[in-house]
Design a protein around this motif. Structure first.
Motif, PDB file in Angstrom:
ATOM      1  N   UNK A 161       0.813  -1.058  -0.062  1.00 37.75           N
ATOM      2  CA  UNK A 161       0.108  -0.001   0.213  1.00 37.75           C
ATOM      3  C   UNK A 161       0.861   1.220   0.216  1.00 37.75           C
ATOM      4  N   UNK A 162       1.765   1.385   0.726  1.00 43.57           N
ATOM      5  CA  UNK A 162       2.593   2.287   0.917  1.00 43.57           C
ATOM      6  C   UNK A 162       3.587   2.599  -0.441  1.00 43.57           C
ATOM      7  N   UNK A 163       3.966   1.445  -1.120  1.00 46.50           N
ATOM      8  CA  UNK A 163       4.726   1.636  -2.283  1.00 46.50           C
ATOM      9  C   UNK A 163       3.836   2.292  -3.361  1.00 46.50           C
ATOM     10  N   UNK A 164       2.717   1.919  -3.259  1.00 43.69           N
ATOM     11  CA  UNK A 164       1.574   2.428  -4.443  1.00 43.69           C
ATOM     12  C   UNK A 164       0.852   3.723  -3.953  1.00 43.69           C
ATOM     13  N   UNK A 165       1.565   4.571  -3.044  1.00 49.35           N
ATOM     14  CA  UNK A 165       1.276   5.882  -2.693  1.00 49.35           C
ATOM     15  C   UNK A 165      -0.094   6.223  -1.840  1.00 49.35           C
ATOM     16  N   UNK A 166      -0.507   5.012  -1.044  1.00 48.72           N
ATOM     17  CA  UNK A 166      -1.657   5.431  -0.128  1.00 48.72           C
ATOM     18  C   UNK A 166      -1.035   5.926   0.927  1.00 48.72           C
ATOM     19  N   UNK A 167      -1.879   6.541   1.669  1.00 51.02           N
ATOM     20  CA  UNK A 167      -1.676   7.276   3.065  1.00 51.02           C
ATOM     21  C   UNK A 167      -2.082   6.561   3.935  1.00 51.02           C
ATOM     22  N   UNK A 168      -3.237   5.936   3.885  1.00 50.69           N
ATOM     23  CA  UNK A 168      -3.978   5.223   4.946  1.00 50.69           C
ATOM     24  C   UNK A 168      -4.437   3.947   4.515  1.00 50.69           C
ATOM     25  N   UNK A 169      -4.852   2.950   5.392  1.00 52.31           N
ATOM     26  CA  UNK A 169      -5.583   1.994   5.296  1.00 52.31           C
ATOM     27  C   UNK A 169      -6.862   1.622   6.265  1.00 52.31           C
ATOM     28  N   UNK A 170      -8.039   1.507   5.385  1.00 49.17           N
ATOM     29  CA  UNK A 170      -9.191   1.372   6.357  1.00 49.17           C
ATOM     30  C   UNK A 170      -9.664   0.032   6.102  1.00 49.17           C
ATOM     31  N   UNK A 171     -10.563  -0.473   7.285  1.00 51.48           N
ATOM     32  CA  UNK A 171     -11.184  -1.869   7.284  1.00 51.48           C
ATOM     33  C   UNK A 171     -12.085  -1.856   8.016  1.00 51.48           C
ATOM     34  N   UNK A 172     -13.082  -3.084   7.663  1.00 49.46           N
ATOM     35  CA  UNK A 172     -14.108  -3.255   8.635  1.00 49.46           C
ATOM     36  C   UNK A 172     -14.054  -4.626   9.209  1.00 49.46           C
ATOM     37  N   UNK A 173     -14.671  -5.003  10.127  1.00 45.51           N
ATOM     38  CA  UNK A 173     -14.678  -6.441  10.962  1.00 45.51           C
ATOM     39  C   UNK A 173     -15.874  -6.144  11.465  1.00 45.51           C
ATOM     40  N   UNK A 174     -16.272  -7.221  12.165  1.00 52.53           N
ATOM     41  CA  UNK A 174     -17.683  -7.466  12.912  1.00 52.53           C
ATOM     42  C   UNK A 174     -17.149  -7.426  14.678  1.00 52.53           C
ATOM     43  N   UNK A 175     -17.881  -6.529  15.340  1.00 44.91           N
ATOM     44  CA  UNK A 175     -17.697  -6.403  16.909  1.00 44.91           C
ATOM     45  C   UNK A 175     -17.425  -7.725  17.524  1.00 44.91           C
ATOM     46  N   UNK A 176     -18.228  -8.737  17.205  1.00 47.45           N
ATOM     47  CA  UNK A 176     -18.367 -10.102  17.640  1.00 47.45           C
ATOM     48  C   UNK A 176     -17.192 -10.820  17.290  1.00 47.45           C
ATOM     49  N   UNK A 177     -16.461 -10.522  16.218  1.00 51.94           N
ATOM     50  CA  UNK A 177     -15.210 -11.103  15.854  1.00 51.94           C
ATOM     51  C   UNK A 177     -13.864 -10.613  16.654  1.00 51.94           C
ATOM     52  N   UNK A 178     -13.879 -10.867  17.873  1.00 52.22           N
ATOM     53  CA  UNK A 178     -12.807 -10.577  18.855  1.00 52.22           C
ATOM     54  C   UNK A 178     -11.469 -10.715  18.517  1.00 52.22           C
ATOM     55  N   UNK A 179     -11.049 -11.759  17.997  1.00 55.12           N
ATOM     56  CA  UNK A 179      -9.788 -12.264  17.294  1.00 55.12           C
ATOM     57  C   UNK A 179      -9.275 -11.069  16.550  1.00 55.12           C
ATOM     58  N   UNK A 180     -10.257 -10.674  15.490  1.00 59.97           N
ATOM     59  CA  UNK A 180      -9.818 -10.031  14.394  1.00 59.97           C
ATOM     60  C   UNK A 180      -9.616  -8.419  14.908  1.00 59.97           C
ATOM     61  N   UNK A 181     -10.583  -7.878  15.814  1.00 64.93           N
ATOM     62  CA  UNK A 181     -10.703  -6.657  16.379  1.00 64.93           C
ATOM     63  C   UNK A 181      -9.212  -6.601  17.226  1.00 64.93           C
ATOM     64  N   UNK A 182      -9.026  -7.543  18.226  1.00 65.82           N
ATOM     65  CA  UNK A 182      -7.629  -7.559  19.042  1.00 65.82           C
ATOM     66  C   UNK A 182      -6.415  -7.515  17.936  1.00 65.82           C
ATOM     67  N   UNK A 183      -6.507  -8.089  16.929  1.00 68.16           N
ATOM     68  CA  UNK A 183      -5.468  -8.248  16.183  1.00 68.16           C
ATOM     69  C   UNK A 183      -5.035  -7.035  15.500  1.00 68.16           C
ATOM     70  N   UNK A 184      -6.240  -6.332  14.914  1.00 64.23           N
ATOM     71  CA  UNK A 184      -5.844  -4.984  14.266  1.00 64.23           C
ATOM     72  C   UNK A 184      -5.490  -3.938  15.366  1.00 64.23           C
ATOM     73  N   UNK A 185      -5.993  -3.847  16.240  1.00 62.47           N
ATOM     74  CA  UNK A 185      -5.639  -2.798  17.643  1.00 62.47           C
ATOM     75  C   UNK A 185      -4.135  -3.238  17.689  1.00 62.47           C
ATOM     76  N   UNK A 186      -3.840  -4.445  18.040  1.00 60.35           N
ATOM     77  CA  UNK A 186      -2.593  -4.893  18.187  1.00 60.35           C
ATOM     78  C   UNK A 186      -1.420  -4.334  17.177  1.00 60.35           C
TER      79      UNK A 186
END
Length: 151
Positions: free
Chosen positions: A99-124
């Motif tokens: 992403x960085x090499x292609x000139x983007x400045x940010x990454x956005x994503x969505x997951x579900x609140x109930x998907x605790x493993x994903x929420x924790x992974x992204x926060x970490x």
């Protein structure tokens, strides 16, 4: 050892990983996630489909980025079969570097609140919660995250 590289999202390994992810999401959230992602969206410019492989060449994880705006990439279809530790991190690092090499400045994503493993992974991994965007606006089950890329 885990290697990650750009791959064909139509390949047998990619399709197998997408189906495993969809089944896992359906069991966790009740939704396979297929309604907000199609393989054809990877045909757009500035998109990347990546596959992780173990030391024997087995496909163990995947992820994608696609453009949301000129400066914001969206992270989609992140999956690890958890056959060894570090698969998700390896895929995420590869995609963030791409992403960085292609000139983007940010990454956005969505997951579900109930998907605790994903929420924790992204926060970490340095992602912070933002207001829900696009198709996720007004959806209480969804949680959106963003990460600014170092300049």
């Amino acid at each position: 050892m885990i290697t990650v590289e750009k791959s064909d999202p139509h390949s047998a390994d990619s399709c197998h990983l997408i189906e495993k992810l969809s089944a896992e999401l359906a069991s966790i959230t009740g939704d396979s996630g297929k309604s907000n992602f199609t393989i054809d969206s990877m045909d757009e410019g500035r998109s990347v489909w990546a596959v992780a492989r173990d030391s024997r060449g087995n496909a163990t994880g995947c992820g994608a980025i696609r453009p949301l705006t000129e400066n914001i990439a969206e992270l989609k279809r992140m999956y690890s079969d958890r056959s060894s530790s570090g698969i998700g991190h390896a895929v995420l690092t590869f995609l963030e570097t791409s992403v960085k090499s292609m000139g983007y400045k940010e990454i956005w994503l969505e997951t579900r609140l109930v998907n605790h493993k994903a929420v924790n992974f992204y926060q970490k991994n340095g992602y912070v919660q933002i207001k829900n965007y696009g198709p996720y606006v007004g959806r209480e089950e969804a949680v959106c995250f963003a990460k600014l890329l170092p300049g």
